[in-house]
Design an enzyme around this catalytic site. Structure first.
Site, PDB file in Angstrom:
ATOM      1  N   SER A   7       0.840  -1.210   0.000  1.00 51.46           N
ATOM      2  CA  SER A   7       0.000   0.000   0.000  1.00 51.46           C
ATOM      3  C   SER A   7       0.872   1.255   0.000  1.00 51.46           C
ATOM      4  CB  SER A   7      -0.920   0.019   1.216  1.00 51.46           C
ATOM      5  OG  SER A   7      -1.503   1.308   1.326  1.00 51.46           O
ATOM      6  N   HIS A  32      -0.451  -1.566  -4.224  1.00 48.15           N
ATOM      7  CA  HIS A  32      -1.825  -1.334  -3.768  1.00 48.15           C
ATOM      8  C   HIS A  32      -2.059   0.175  -3.681  1.00 48.15           C
ATOM      9  CE1 HIS A  32      -5.493  -2.591  -1.566  1.00 48.15           C
ATOM     10  NE2 HIS A  32      -5.309  -1.499  -0.839  1.00 48.15           N
ATOM     11  N   ASP A  34      -4.659   3.121  -2.751  1.00 52.33           N
ATOM     12  CA  ASP A  34      -5.877   3.424  -2.001  1.00 52.33           C
ATOM     13  C   ASP A  34      -6.445   4.761  -2.433  1.00 52.33           C
ATOM     14  OD1 ASP A  34      -6.152   1.214  -0.058  1.00 52.33           O
ATOM     15  OD2 ASP A  34      -4.153   1.869   0.579  1.00 52.33           O
ATOM     16  N   MET A  36      -9.371   7.434  -1.994  1.00 50.21           N
ATOM     17  CA  MET A  36     -10.407   7.848  -1.020  1.00 50.21           C
ATOM     18  C   MET A  36     -10.984   9.195  -1.432  1.00 50.21           C
ATOM     19  SD  MET A  36      -8.321   7.026   2.447  1.00 50.21           S
ATOM     20  CE  MET A  36      -7.432   5.482   2.682  1.00 50.21           C
ATOM     21  N   HIS A  65      -7.703   0.124  -4.953  1.00 48.96           N
ATOM     22  CA  HIS A  65      -8.783  -0.123  -3.991  1.00 48.96           C
ATOM     23  C   HIS A  65      -9.585   1.170  -3.895  1.00 48.96           C
ATOM     24  CE1 HIS A  65      -9.679  -0.714   0.617  1.00 48.96           C
ATOM     25  NE2 HIS A  65     -10.775  -0.772  -0.111  1.00 48.96           N
ATOM     26  N   MET A  67     -12.187   3.492  -2.466  1.00 51.29           N
ATOM     27  CA  MET A  67     -13.053   3.794  -1.318  1.00 51.29           C
ATOM     28  C   MET A  67     -13.792   5.069  -1.673  1.00 51.29           C
ATOM     29  SD  MET A  67     -10.225   2.783   1.526  1.00 51.29           S
ATOM     30  CE  MET A  67      -8.942   2.804   0.281  1.00 51.29           C
ATOM     31  N   MET A 136     -11.606  -6.120   4.426  1.00 50.76           N
ATOM     32  CA  MET A 136     -10.972  -5.050   5.195  1.00 50.76           C
ATOM     33  C   MET A 136     -10.785  -5.512   6.642  1.00 50.76           C
ATOM     34  SD  MET A 136     -10.189  -2.580   3.276  1.00 50.76           S
ATOM     35  CE  MET A 136      -9.540  -1.599   4.635  1.00 50.76           C
ATOM     36  N   PHE A 142      -7.748   5.048   6.651  1.00 51.14           N
ATOM     37  CA  PHE A 142      -6.427   5.459   7.133  1.00 51.14           C
ATOM     38  C   PHE A 142      -5.461   4.288   7.163  1.00 51.14           C
ATOM     39  CE2 PHE A 142      -9.772   8.007   9.003  1.00 51.14           C
ATOM     40  CZ  PHE A 142      -9.353   9.305   8.712  1.00 51.14           C
ATOM     41  N   ASP A 174      -6.649  -6.601   3.908  1.00 51.41           N
ATOM     42  CA  ASP A 174      -6.075  -5.262   3.888  1.00 51.41           C
ATOM     43  C   ASP A 174      -6.300  -4.535   5.211  1.00 51.41           C
ATOM     44  OD1 ASP A 174      -5.223  -2.749   3.132  1.00 51.41           O
ATOM     45  OD2 ASP A 174      -6.891  -2.351   1.758  1.00 51.41           O
ATOM     46  N   GLY A 196       1.149  -1.661   4.299  1.00 48.16           N
ATOM     47  CA  GLY A 196       1.606  -0.295   4.036  1.00 48.16           C
ATOM     48  C   GLY A 196       2.537   0.167   5.133  1.00 48.16           C
TER      49      GLY A 196
HETATM   50  C1  DX5 Z   1      -7.063   1.594   4.558  1.00 42.47           C
HETATM   51  C2  DX5 Z   1      -6.406   1.131   3.295  1.00 42.47           C
HETATM   52  C3  DX5 Z   1      -5.273   0.176   3.477  1.00 42.47           C
HETATM   53  C4  DX5 Z   1      -4.162   0.704   4.298  1.00 42.47           C
HETATM   54  C5  DX5 Z   1      -3.236  -0.429   4.648  1.00 42.47           C
HETATM   55  O1  DX5 Z   1      -8.211   2.309   4.268  1.00 42.47           O
HETATM   56  O2  DX5 Z   1      -7.358   0.494   2.461  1.00 42.47           O
HETATM   57  O3  DX5 Z   1      -4.804  -0.278   2.232  1.00 42.47           O
HETATM   58  O4  DX5 Z   1      -3.451   1.712   3.669  1.00 42.47           O
HETATM   59  O5  DX5 Z   1      -2.235   0.127   5.377  1.00 42.47           O
HETATM   60  P1  DX5 Z   1      -1.656  -0.485   6.724  1.00 42.47           P
HETATM   61  O6  DX5 Z   1      -0.870  -1.667   6.305  1.00 42.47           O
HETATM   62  O7  DX5 Z   1      -0.872   0.649   7.211  1.00 42.47           O
HETATM   63  O8  DX5 Z   1      -2.827  -0.847   7.616  1.00 42.47           O
HETATM   64 ZN    ZN Z   2      -6.548  -0.633   0.677  1.00 42.23          ZN
END
Ligand code: DX5
Ligand code: ZN
Length: 228
Positions: A7, A32, A34, A36, A65, A67, A136, A142, A174, A196
């Site tokens: 991530s 990955h 993300d 948002m 991904h 969101m 998830m 976050f 994730d 991440g």
């Molecule tokens: C959260 C994201 C994840 C997140 C994973 O909303 O979808 O992909 O960044 O990061 P870590 O590994 O830091 O939980």
């Molecule tokens: Zn994600």
């Protein structure tokens, strides 16, 4: 085959090229990304300019991904920037079946992401339409949050459902993943783990990626007994 997706949310965006090069050189399989929108989740991450910059340097497939609300509006745009794996949230799609078909028609692998509160049993009629399910294991929005332990049971339950339905759907997990819990998650049925914070904030990110990958090839039978 077990896979690892990194991530980029926890990357240092001031050194984006170097961070991408590090993942290229590491043991990871996917990037990955993300996305948002500040509506589906209470945070805004990054959009197409940043994704294009990552895509320009990435030597591994991009796993986006989403969101965001109304993700079907952007399927073509994500294809155009080079996304190979595209997941949309179950909770954001009124016509999930159509959205998944559109993603596949655009030539990408289609994924359904599930918030921690959404029962995995709701996916029974989508398994054959989806290439992967993204469980998830934190509330989305976050990076760097604590892993929700109950997710282990959800992975096992989904794996049972996939086997029962004779589907080939992969399971991606994730949120809150580190070398500490990775082997247990792979053993529970995860095919792809996302990490991440554990990688980018590690003293030695290359070593951490190697440890995460090694967790996918360790003795799965021994670990299975610790899950139930
Ligand atoms: C959260 C994201 C994840 C997140 C994973 O909303 O979808 O992909 O960044 O990061 P870590 O590994 O830091 O939980
Ligand atoms: Zn994600």
């Amino acid at each position: 085959m077990k896979m690892l997706s990194i991530s980029m949310l926890s990357a240092d965006f001031g050194r984006l090229n170097e961070e991408v090069e590090m993942v290229n050189a590491g043991a990871a399989d996917l990037f990955h990304l993300d996305v948002m929108d500040g509506r589906f989740v209470p945070n805004i991450s990054y959009g197409f300019p940043v994704i294009k910059a990552i895509a320009a340097k990435a030597l591994k497939p991009l796993d986006a991904h989403l969101m965001i609300v109304e993700p079907d509006r952007y399927i073509e745009s994500f294809r155009a920037v080079g996304i190979a794996w595209l997941s949309v949230h179950y909770e954001a799609c009124v016509h999930l079946n159509r959205t998944l078909q559109q993603i596949r028609s655009a030539g990408m692998k289609a994924g359904v992401a599930l918030n921690p509160h959404t029962p995995v049993s709701l996916l029974v009629d989508s398994l054959h339409t989806a290439d992967f399910i993204l469980i998830m294991s934190v509330n989305p929005g976050f990076g760097g949050q604590a892993f929700i332990e109950h997710s282990l049971h959800r992975i096992a339950e989904l794996k049972t459902l996939i086997t029962r339905e004779k589907a080939a759907t992969l399971i991606e997990v994730d949120g809150g993943i580190s070398p500490r819990n990775a082997a247990q998650l792979y053993a529970a049925g995860a095919d792809i783990l996302v990490a991440g914070n554990a990688v980018f904030n590690a003293t030695d990110p290359m070593q951490t990626m190697a440890e995460l990958v090694a967790a996918g090839s360790s003795n799965i039978q021994n670990l299975k007994s610790t899950i139930r």
